[in-house]
Design a protein around this motif. Sequence first.
Motif, mmCIF file in Angstrom:
data_model
loop_
_atom_site.group_PDB
_atom_site.id
_atom_site.type_symbol
_atom_site.label_atom_id
_atom_site.label_comp_id
_atom_site.label_asym_id
_atom_site.label_seq_id
_atom_site.Cartn_x
_atom_site.Cartn_y
_atom_site.Cartn_z
ATOM 1 N N LEU A 10 0.537 4.262 -13.950
ATOM 2 C CA LEU A 10 0.775 5.445 -13.098
ATOM 3 C C LEU A 10 0.187 6.591 -13.873
ATOM 4 O O LEU A 10 -0.520 7.503 -13.091
ATOM 5 C CB LEU A 10 2.259 5.374 -12.745
ATOM 6 N N ASP A 11 0.482 6.751 -14.904
ATOM 7 C CA ASP A 11 0.056 8.091 -15.578
ATOM 8 C C ASP A 11 -1.443 8.098 -15.537
ATOM 9 O O ASP A 11 -2.037 9.100 -15.804
ATOM 10 C CB ASP A 11 0.459 7.879 -17.208
ATOM 11 N N ASP A 12 -2.008 6.836 -15.988
ATOM 12 C CA ASP A 12 -3.477 6.794 -16.082
ATOM 13 C C ASP A 12 -4.091 7.615 -14.890
ATOM 14 O O ASP A 12 -5.280 8.114 -14.740
ATOM 15 C CB ASP A 12 -3.782 5.442 -16.203
ATOM 16 N N MET A 13 -3.549 6.835 -13.521
ATOM 17 C CA MET A 13 -4.069 7.396 -12.297
ATOM 18 C C MET A 13 -3.959 8.891 -12.022
ATOM 19 O O MET A 13 -4.846 9.514 -11.665
ATOM 20 C CB MET A 13 -3.260 6.540 -11.032
ATOM 21 N N ILE A 14 -2.631 9.245 -12.426
ATOM 22 C CA ILE A 14 -2.478 10.822 -12.100
ATOM 23 C C ILE A 14 -3.191 11.612 -13.037
ATOM 24 O O ILE A 14 -3.914 12.620 -12.616
ATOM 25 C CB ILE A 14 -1.040 11.255 -12.500
ATOM 26 N N THR A 15 -3.706 11.159 -14.278
ATOM 27 C CA THR A 15 -4.509 11.979 -15.167
ATOM 28 C C THR A 15 -5.996 11.968 -14.775
ATOM 29 O O THR A 15 -6.501 12.991 -14.663
ATOM 30 C CB THR A 15 -4.398 11.407 -16.636
ATOM 31 N N ARG A 16 -6.449 10.798 -14.095
ATOM 32 C CA ARG A 16 -7.679 10.664 -13.549
ATOM 33 C C ARG A 16 -8.034 11.326 -12.181
ATOM 34 O O ARG A 16 -8.874 12.000 -11.990
ATOM 35 C CB ARG A 16 -8.081 9.173 -13.436
ATOM 36 N N THR A 17 -6.756 11.415 -11.411
ATOM 37 C CA THR A 17 -7.085 11.787 -9.896
ATOM 38 C C THR A 17 -6.639 13.215 -9.800
ATOM 39 O O THR A 17 -7.150 14.018 -8.831
ATOM 40 C CB THR A 17 -6.466 10.886 -8.834
ATOM 41 N N GLY A 18 -5.660 13.662 -10.595
ATOM 42 C CA GLY A 18 -5.057 15.059 -10.623
ATOM 43 C C GLY A 18 -3.985 14.991 -9.330
ATOM 44 O O GLY A 18 -3.209 15.983 -9.369
ATOM 45 N N LYS A 19 -3.681 13.889 -8.791
ATOM 46 C CA LYS A 19 -2.795 13.583 -7.832
ATOM 47 C C LYS A 19 -1.370 13.387 -8.593
ATOM 48 O O LYS A 19 -1.085 12.480 -9.410
ATOM 49 C CB LYS A 19 -2.786 12.544 -6.954
ATOM 50 N N SER A 20 -0.315 14.030 -8.298
ATOM 51 C CA SER A 20 1.182 13.851 -9.023
ATOM 52 C C SER A 20 1.919 12.762 -8.179
ATOM 53 O O SER A 20 1.572 12.204 -7.225
ATOM 54 C CB SER A 20 2.149 14.956 -9.031
ATOM 55 N N LEU A 21 2.930 12.362 -8.855
ATOM 56 C CA LEU A 21 3.818 11.098 -8.329
ATOM 57 C C LEU A 21 4.397 11.659 -6.896
ATOM 58 O O LEU A 21 4.408 10.746 -6.054
ATOM 59 C CB LEU A 21 4.887 10.903 -9.415
ATOM 60 N N ASP A 22 4.847 12.894 -6.972
ATOM 61 C CA ASP A 22 5.314 13.444 -5.516
ATOM 62 C C ASP A 22 4.302 13.278 -4.521
ATOM 63 O O ASP A 22 4.604 13.118 -3.375
ATOM 64 C CB ASP A 22 5.760 14.987 -5.964
ATOM 65 N N ASP A 23 2.984 13.477 -4.947
ATOM 66 C CA ASP A 23 1.765 13.533 -3.827
ATOM 67 C C ASP A 23 1.798 12.282 -3.497
ATOM 68 O O ASP A 23 1.713 12.053 -2.213
ATOM 69 C CB ASP A 23 0.485 14.075 -4.519
ATOM 70 N N LEU A 24 1.657 11.259 -4.346
ATOM 71 C CA LEU A 24 1.709 9.823 -3.880
ATOM 72 C C LEU A 24 2.910 9.483 -3.141
ATOM 73 O O LEU A 24 2.862 8.732 -1.976
ATOM 74 C CB LEU A 24 1.425 9.037 -5.034
ATOM 75 N N MET A 25 3.926 9.875 -3.430
ATOM 76 C CA MET A 25 5.419 9.470 -2.733
ATOM 77 C C MET A 25 5.136 10.197 -1.243
ATOM 78 O O MET A 25 5.734 9.443 -0.223
ATOM 79 C CB MET A 25 6.534 9.846 -3.708
ATOM 80 N N ASN A 26 4.690 11.389 -1.212
ATOM 81 C CA ASN A 26 4.804 11.901 0.203
ATOM 82 C C ASN A 26 3.854 11.195 0.950
ATOM 83 O O ASN A 26 4.196 11.005 2.154
ATOM 84 C CB ASN A 26 4.287 13.394 -0.224
ATOM 85 N N ILE A 27 2.722 10.733 0.574
ATOM 86 C CA ILE A 27 1.784 10.027 1.577
ATOM 87 C C ILE A 27 2.346 8.544 1.924
ATOM 88 O O ILE A 27 2.398 8.324 3.145
ATOM 89 C CB ILE A 27 0.651 9.676 0.735
ATOM 90 N N ILE A 28 3.183 7.858 0.856
ATOM 91 C CA ILE A 28 3.810 6.685 1.338
ATOM 92 C C ILE A 28 5.257 6.961 2.296
ATOM 93 O O ILE A 28 5.507 6.053 3.155
ATOM 94 C CB ILE A 28 4.390 5.903 0.080
ATOM 95 N N VAL A 29 5.909 7.897 2.233
ATOM 96 C CA VAL A 29 7.064 8.424 2.788
ATOM 97 C C VAL A 29 6.588 8.352 4.339
ATOM 98 O O VAL A 29 7.352 7.887 5.240
ATOM 99 C CB VAL A 29 7.630 9.535 2.439
ATOM 100 N N LEU A 30 5.394 8.782 4.814
ATOM 101 C CA LEU A 30 4.832 8.608 6.139
ATOM 102 C C LEU A 30 4.618 7.407 6.579
ATOM 103 O O LEU A 30 4.669 7.134 7.861
ATOM 104 C CB LEU A 30 3.424 9.445 6.193
ATOM 105 N N LYS A 31 4.760 6.218 5.751
ATOM 106 C CA LYS A 31 4.594 4.908 6.258
ATOM 107 C C LYS A 31 5.976 4.352 6.227
ATOM 108 O O LYS A 31 5.984 2.902 6.154
ATOM 109 C CB LYS A 31 3.453 4.305 5.644
ATOM 110 N N GLU A 32 7.083 4.957 6.001
ATOM 111 C CA GLU A 32 8.504 4.372 5.710
ATOM 112 C C GLU A 32 8.850 3.401 6.881
ATOM 113 O O GLU A 32 9.189 2.186 6.372
ATOM 114 C CB GLU A 32 9.380 5.431 5.530
#
Length: 281
Positions: A10-32
Motif C-alpha cells: 500500500l505504501d508503494d502505491m501511495i508513493t507512486r500515485t500520490g493518493k493517500s489511504l484516505d483518498d482510496l478509502m473514500n472511493i471505496i466507501v461510495l461502493k459500500e
Amino acid sequence: MIQEHKWRFLDDMITRTGKSLDDLMNIIVLKENEIRESYSESLDLGRNDLAKMMVLDGVFMIELFRKVGRLINTHQDDPIFRMVWISPFLTRDLLRIENQIPFVVLKTLFEESRTGDHTLQSLILEFFNYMVDRPKEALQNYENLDGKHLLDFFRKSFISTNRKSVDSEATDKPNPSLKLIQPATKLVIAGVKFKANPQADSFLDVKFQNGVLSIPQINMDDFYSSFFLNCMAFEQCYFHCSKDITTYVVFMGCLMNTSTDVSLLSQNKIIENYSYYLEHS
C-alpha cells in the motif's frame, strides 16, 4: 507476515500515485452497499473499517499482479519474490473462496492507480498463467471478462466463450448422465480411444468423436487441487452459477476409478504428475 506486506505494498502505491489511504478509502466507501450485498452474511464492520480492509486487500493483489507483470519496479530483496514457498502459497491463497473480495473493488482500485495500457484482466491471467500455462494468445479472449470476485473471474476464463452465457444454464447438480460414464479401463475395452489435447485453451475442452475421447492435458498438482475444490464450493453455494467445474471434476472422477485408470490416462499424456494424484487420491 503477509499482513505486513499488505501495508508495504500500500505504501508503494501511495508513493507512486500520490493518493493517500484516505483518498482510496473514500472511493471505496461510495461502493459500500454493493460490497455488503456481495456477501451472504452481514459484515460486522463499520463503514471505515470495511473500506480500509477492502483497500488493504485489494491494493495488495493489484500491486502483486503489477510486480509480477513487471509494470512497476520490484526490489531485488523483496521477500515475496525471494522466498520460494511464498509464490505457490499466494497463488492458491488468493483463490480460496473465504478470501474473496468483490471484483468491483479490484476494478475501482486498479483504475485509480492505472499505469500503462494493461488491463486488470490481462494482469490477473498472466499472473496465474505461471501455474496453468495456457497459450498466451488464448488469454487475449478475456480482456472484457467480469466476475463476482477473483475466483469467479478466473473460473470463467476456462469456460468456453461460445456458450450463450456462462451463467445462463445454471443447475442444482452436475449432469445426471455423468453417472453412466464408465472408468477409463472399461471404456478402452469397449473400444474407446483416449487422446491428449495439449493445445487446448481450457481443460474443459473435452470432445468425443468417432470413438476418440480427446481430453486436454492437465497437471494434477496442489494448485489445481485447491482451485477445483474452491470452484466447486462456489458453484454449489451460488445457485445462479453454472456448474462447469463441478461437472468436469465429476467426469474425471468417473474416468479415474482406480490407480489403473489413472495410469492409463497418464500413459496417454492426459494426466501429468501421476505420482501426485496417487498420493492425494
